[in-house]
Design an enzyme around this catalytic site. Sequence first.
Site, short mmCIF file in Angstrom:
data_model
loop_
_atom_site.label_atom_id
_atom_site.label_comp_id
_atom_site.label_asym_id
_atom_site.label_seq_id
_atom_site.Cartn_x
_atom_site.Cartn_y
_atom_site.Cartn_z
CE LYS A 186 -3.74 -2.32 -0.35
NZ LYS A 186 -4.33 -3.27 0.54
C1 PLP Z 1 -5.39 -4.32 0.86
C2 PLP Z 1 -6.85 -4.14 0.83
C3 PLP Z 1 -7.63 -4.28 1.98
C4 PLP Z 1 -7.18 -4.91 3.26
O1 PLP Z 1 -6.08 -4.49 3.81
P1 PLP Z 1 -5.38 -5.31 4.98
O2 PLP Z 1 -4.69 -4.23 5.75
O3 PLP Z 1 -4.44 -6.27 4.31
O4 PLP Z 1 -6.40 -6.00 5.79
C5 PLP Z 1 -8.97 -3.91 1.93
N1 PLP Z 1 -9.55 -3.52 0.78
C6 PLP Z 1 -8.85 -3.42 -0.36
C7 PLP Z 1 -9.55 -2.93 -1.58
C8 PLP Z 1 -7.48 -3.74 -0.38
O5 PLP Z 1 -6.79 -3.67 -1.53
#
Ligand code: PLP
Length: 382
Positions: A186
């Site tokens: 991210k």
């Molecule tokens: C990465 C992601 C999440 C979840 O993130 P985590 O921190 O890994 O639980 C939720 N929604 C979307 C669209 C994502 O790409």
Amino acid sequence: MQIDNSFIPFALPDIGRDEVAAVTETMFSGWLTSGPKVREFESKIEKYLGCKRAVALSNCTAALHLVLEAMNIGEGDEVITTPITFACTVNSIINCGAKPILVDVEPNSINIDYKKIEKEITSKTKAIIPVHFAGAPVALDEINALGKKHSVPIVEDAAHAMGSSYKGKKIGADSYAACFSYYPTKNMTTGEGGSFVSNNPELAERVRRLSIHGMDKDALNRYSSTGSWFYDIKEPGWKYNMTDTQAAMGLVQLEKLDGFNNRRRKIAEFYNSEFKDIKGFSTPSLEYGMDHSWHLYVVRIQDNAKVNRDQFISALKELNIGSSVHFIPIHLHSAFSQLGYSRTDLPESVNYFNEAVSLPLYPKMTDDQVARVVSAVKRILS
Ligand SMILES: *Cc1c(COP(=O)(O)O)cnc(C)c1O
């Protein structure tokens, strides 16, 4: 001169010595679980986004799950979301006992098509979860107006949108509920981690309480010099808190976030300018300008291109370039077949999926690596 042909991964976190130093210092501080660094991280997130409350959690999935629990969503309820998202959005709904209702995407932004939401709203609808896909803000005014009209709260999956804005305000600034992710791919990372943010202090406090077993006091209020040992469990909860070591990394990453996102935007703009005239190839829209966090750079390989999508991915791999596909539509996964959608339902998301590829895009990419991706794409498609 040596030509660098080493593998270019699809995504890579940018961790420097300052993150390492901050984590090391925290490890020696004696506080490992949620303590002063988590408090500081939460207040910096509140300041950065301009929101009332931020709660730091173990990940974004935990934030999505807890807010639905905190809204008392469960058996017999329905929650509307998009098929183009990661499984966790839908798992959070199912794990509360509620039923996900999928609304097809708008073919340009690949965000949930707000014009198609209203006809899916019933007396059972208890929330709408739009996803700011790739970092492009959803039509928040229209979706919030729908929510208001039908008294259905909006929970934003903002996992891609750290730093994105909508009409001059950061995503999350004025949300009833928004959930951010600090997973390593991210826009900023804490290893694993997430934030729940809200303009509603009661909702945020319930999410916080549910993240620590429903306890009325966190560790800082029990083990610090001003704390006391007594606590009460107000309701059964979960264990979804962020640790101080994660928060220490997050504090450094948050300082770098705007710089990271600017670099992402520069690369996206460069890609778009280089990819202008390739047949059967389409690039993402630049219409959002500075409002886009550029979490993903998704291109589409259309019917009239020289190769199909899968051949394109293999050809990139041969040239030592990683890529990915975001996302396999929810209704095409075997676990979600019982939701009652057939493989031809939600056609915009299926069409999109058949053409989509996410190219490498991250601040750590060098100009040489960006140039290698550009020449690879041109070589494969022209
Ligand atoms: C990465 C992601 C999440 C979840 O993130 P985590 O921190 O890994 O639980 C939720 N929604 C979307 C669209 C994502 O790409």
